[in-house]
Write a protein that holds these residues in place. Structure first.
Motif, PDB file in Angstrom:
ATOM      1  N   GLN A 111       0.894  -1.102   0.133  1.00 49.93           N
ATOM      2  CA  GLN A 111      -0.044  -0.114  -0.090  1.00 49.93           C
ATOM      3  C   GLN A 111       0.831   1.226   0.073  1.00 49.93           C
ATOM      4  N   SER A 112       2.157   1.230   0.574  1.00 44.58           N
ATOM      5  CA  SER A 112       2.839   2.507   0.804  1.00 44.58           C
ATOM      6  C   SER A 112       3.810   2.546  -0.072  1.00 44.58           C
ATOM      7  N   TYR A 113       3.846   1.860  -1.115  1.00 44.91           N
ATOM      8  CA  TYR A 113       4.827   2.015  -2.345  1.00 44.91           C
ATOM      9  C   TYR A 113       6.162   1.374  -1.839  1.00 44.91           C
TER      10      TYR A 113
ATOM     11  N   SER B 231       2.776  11.347  -8.200  1.00 44.85           N
ATOM     12  CA  SER B 231       1.788  11.527  -7.873  1.00 44.85           C
ATOM     13  C   SER B 231       1.710   9.783  -7.023  1.00 44.85           C
ATOM     14  N   GLY B 232       0.751   9.714  -6.138  1.00 46.70           N
ATOM     15  CA  GLY B 232       0.448   8.418  -5.539  1.00 46.70           C
ATOM     16  C   GLY B 232       0.341   7.304  -6.671  1.00 46.70           C
TER      17      GLY B 232
ATOM     18  N   GLY C 240      -4.888   0.945  -1.539  1.00 48.12           N
ATOM     19  CA  GLY C 240      -5.591   1.448  -0.461  1.00 48.12           C
ATOM     20  C   GLY C 240      -5.310   2.876   0.011  1.00 48.12           C
ATOM     21  N   ALA C 241      -4.088   3.582  -0.671  1.00 47.80           N
ATOM     22  CA  ALA C 241      -3.723   4.856  -0.340  1.00 47.80           C
ATOM     23  C   ALA C 241      -4.025   5.670  -1.625  1.00 47.80           C
TER      24      ALA C 241
ATOM     25  N   MET D 169      -3.884 -10.463  -4.692  1.00 47.10           N
ATOM     26  CA  MET D 169      -3.972  -8.983  -4.283  1.00 47.10           C
ATOM     27  C   MET D 169      -4.971  -9.373  -2.849  1.00 47.10           C
ATOM     28  N   VAL D 170      -4.398  -8.641  -1.602  1.00 45.00           N
ATOM     29  CA  VAL D 170      -5.384  -8.370  -0.559  1.00 45.00           C
ATOM     30  C   VAL D 170      -5.987  -7.094  -0.804  1.00 45.00           C
ATOM     31  N   THR D 171      -7.301  -7.146  -0.727  1.00 42.89           N
ATOM     32  CA  THR D 171      -8.247  -6.006  -0.622  1.00 42.89           C
ATOM     33  C   THR D 171      -9.335  -5.836   0.166  1.00 42.89           C
ATOM     34  N   HIS D 172      -9.746  -4.749   0.913  1.00 42.08           N
ATOM     35  CA  HIS D 172     -11.136  -4.781   1.638  1.00 42.08           C
ATOM     36  C   HIS D 172     -11.833  -4.232   0.760  1.00 42.08           C
TER      37      HIS D 172
END
Ligand SMILES: Nc1ncnc2c1ncn2[C@@H]1O[C@H](COP(=O)(O)OP(=O)(O)OP(=O)(O)O)[C@@H](O)[C@H]1O
Length: 245
Positions: free
Chosen positions: A89-91, A140-141, A167-168, A194-197
């Protein structure tokens, strides 16, 4: 079916808490698989074990035909380097070096020569060719995450494990990253887990695994966001501090 990673009877305990409870599954080559489930259901633990970042308490994990439990830590590191790419998520890009240097750093640290034509192809596919000389913070993100995906692919891993890769990100950037992951699978035959909510993100996968209380409770092929949202409703959340199992 040809599985890139196979888990058989994998249980992971942290003290009294059973984070994974007798999970058996295989990640098929060339598929995009989403892993869903309530907070604390064991998704990250599953990925940590499947990616040989952690060892199960019992059961086996086989990657590239090798039983991870038979390897010492150095050999596990080499196995990961050769077979697995990670996207977080945090690159996790290093801020002090250029995007281009980030893409090949881990290969160079491993003493490997980067495959420049392959990396150029990936960079063009993700649209970062004009940003290579910048520092990560100047992107960019969404661009940073696309760079992280190129970095993960640089060594041609058998499988990419992505833990909440969107996520971000805002909706548009998230959608671009999901398009990218799906196209890597459809066009290049890459395997992605891929884990995802987010049910909408998971709906971009070929299959969705549903975890609850450390167990694999469902596999939904070609899931829709509505199917997933309905399936997740009512799955109990784990108590925050363990306790009752
Ligand atoms: N290193 C650890 N030490 C102790 N308990 C842990 C550890 N890692 C995970 N757990 C516990 O194992 C269970 C499963 O955690 P895990 O992180 O795999 O769940 P998750 O489904 O990924 O959750 P989330 O969606 O909140 O990230 C949780 O109860 C968690 O508190």
């Amino acid at each position: 079916m040809n599985h890139v990673v196979t888990l058989t009877g994998v249980t992971k305990r942290y003290g009294e808490l059973t984070a994974l409870d007798d999970v058996s599954l295989g990640f098929p080559r060339g598929r995009f698989v989403a892993v869903m489930g309530p907070s604390g259901s064991g998704k990250s633990t599953l990925i940590q074990c499947a990616a040989a970042l952690d060892l199960p308490t019992s059961g086996s994990v086989v990657i590239g035909g090798v039983d991870v439990g038979t390897l010492n830590e150095t050999k596990r590191t080499i196995l990961r380097r050769e077979h697995i790419g990670f996207v977080f998520q945090s690159y996790n890009l290093l801020p002090a070096i250029s995007v281009e240097e980030n893409l090949t750093l881990s290969l160079r640290l491993a003493g490997k020569r980067p495959d420049r034509p392959w990396i150029t192809e990936l960079v063009e596919r993700v649209g970062l060719q004009d940003h290579l000389r910048r520092r990560p913070a100047e992107l960019s993100g969404g661009q940073q995450q696309r760079a992280a995906i190129v970095r993960a692919l640089a060594a041609r891993p058998d499988v990419i494990f992505a833990d909440e890769p969107t996520g971000a990100l805002d909706l548009r950037s998230a959608s671009q990253v999901l398009d990218l992951l799906r196209s890597l699978v459809d066009d290049l035959g890459q395997t992605v887990v891929m884990v995802t909510h987010d049910p909408a993100a998971a709906a971009r996968a070929h299959d969705a695994l549903v975890m609850a209380d450390g167990r694999l409770v469902d596999v939904l092929p070609e899931p829709t966001a509505d199917d997933l949202a309905a399936r997740l409703t009512g799955l109990a959340k784990r108590p925050a501090f363990g306790g009752a199992q």
